[in-house]
Design a protein around this motif. Structure first.
Motif, short mmCIF file in Angstrom:
data_model
loop_
_atom_site.label_atom_id
_atom_site.label_comp_id
_atom_site.label_asym_id
_atom_site.label_seq_id
_atom_site.Cartn_x
_atom_site.Cartn_y
_atom_site.Cartn_z
N ALA A 153 -6.61 -7.95 -1.99
CA ALA A 153 -6.12 -6.87 -2.84
C ALA A 153 -7.28 -6.48 -3.74
O ALA A 153 -7.90 -7.33 -4.37
CB ALA A 153 -4.93 -7.32 -3.67
N SER A 183 -5.44 -1.40 -3.46
CA SER A 183 -5.22 -1.38 -2.01
C SER A 183 -5.26 -2.82 -1.51
O SER A 183 -5.90 -3.68 -2.11
CB SER A 183 -6.31 -0.55 -1.32
N ASN A 195 0.85 -1.20 0.00
CA ASN A 195 0.00 0.00 0.00
C ASN A 195 0.88 1.24 0.00
O ASN A 195 1.85 1.32 0.73
CB ASN A 195 -0.91 0.03 1.24
N HIS A 224 -5.63 -5.11 2.16
CA HIS A 224 -5.93 -5.05 3.59
C HIS A 224 -6.29 -6.44 4.10
O HIS A 224 -6.56 -7.36 3.33
CB HIS A 224 -7.05 -4.05 3.87
#
Length: 161
Positions: free
Chosen positions: A46, A33, A26, A35
């Motif tokens: 992703a 992005s 990131n 997480h």
């Protein structure tokens, strides 16, 4: 589905270091992005969302929004990252685009390069081709896969988590 193994002799990083390396992507100029997920069966997600330029005019004007996701599950015992690709597409119509006219969803390898151009008059008076939109799925998958392989793990594409 694209199984790739790390180079022989590459020392495998611990699970937490691999997770940190993937999350560190990131903010490095990548167009997606990444997480942690609370989803059952996946550790990381992703996600890349983009809009294609609008086409048409008035009531026939349409715009396509695509969302590409790669769900990743880290399997520490085997040193494997199981990755599932998923795509969503929504086409909206009108001016401004608001009414949904089509939806699509699919799982499987995300592959593709898409470019669009327009012709514009240049300063020399001649018409030149100008790129208005560009998408390359490798911009999503390559940084993830490279990080996994450099960590000494195997990247395995799957249809189900």
């Amino acid at each position: 589905m694209g199984t790739r193994h790390s180079d022989a002799g590459t020392r495998a990083l611990p699970t937490q270091e691999l997770r940190a390396a993937l999350l560190a992507l990131n903010g490095t100029g990548v167009p997606f992005s990444i997480h942690e997920t609370g989803a059952e069966g996946a550790d990381l997600l992703a996600q890349w969302r983009y809009l294609k330029p609008s086409s048409g005019s008035g009531a026939t004007r349409s715009q396509v929004e695509r969302t590409l996701k790669i769900w990743m599950r880290l399997c520490p015992r085997e040193r494997v990252v199981r990755a599932m690709d998923e795509q969503f597409e929504v086409t909206r119509a009108g001016h401004p685009p608001g009414r949904t006219v089509a939806r699509a969803h699919g799982r499987g390898p995300i592959r593709g390069i898409h470019k669009e151009w327009t012709m514009e008059k240049g300063p020399d008076g001649r018409r030149h081709r100008v790129e208005t939109f560009s998408f390359d799925s490798r911009d999503l998958k390559n940084p993830l896969r490279t990080t996994v392989l450099d960590a000494g793990w195997t990247w395995r594409g799957v249809y189900r988590m």
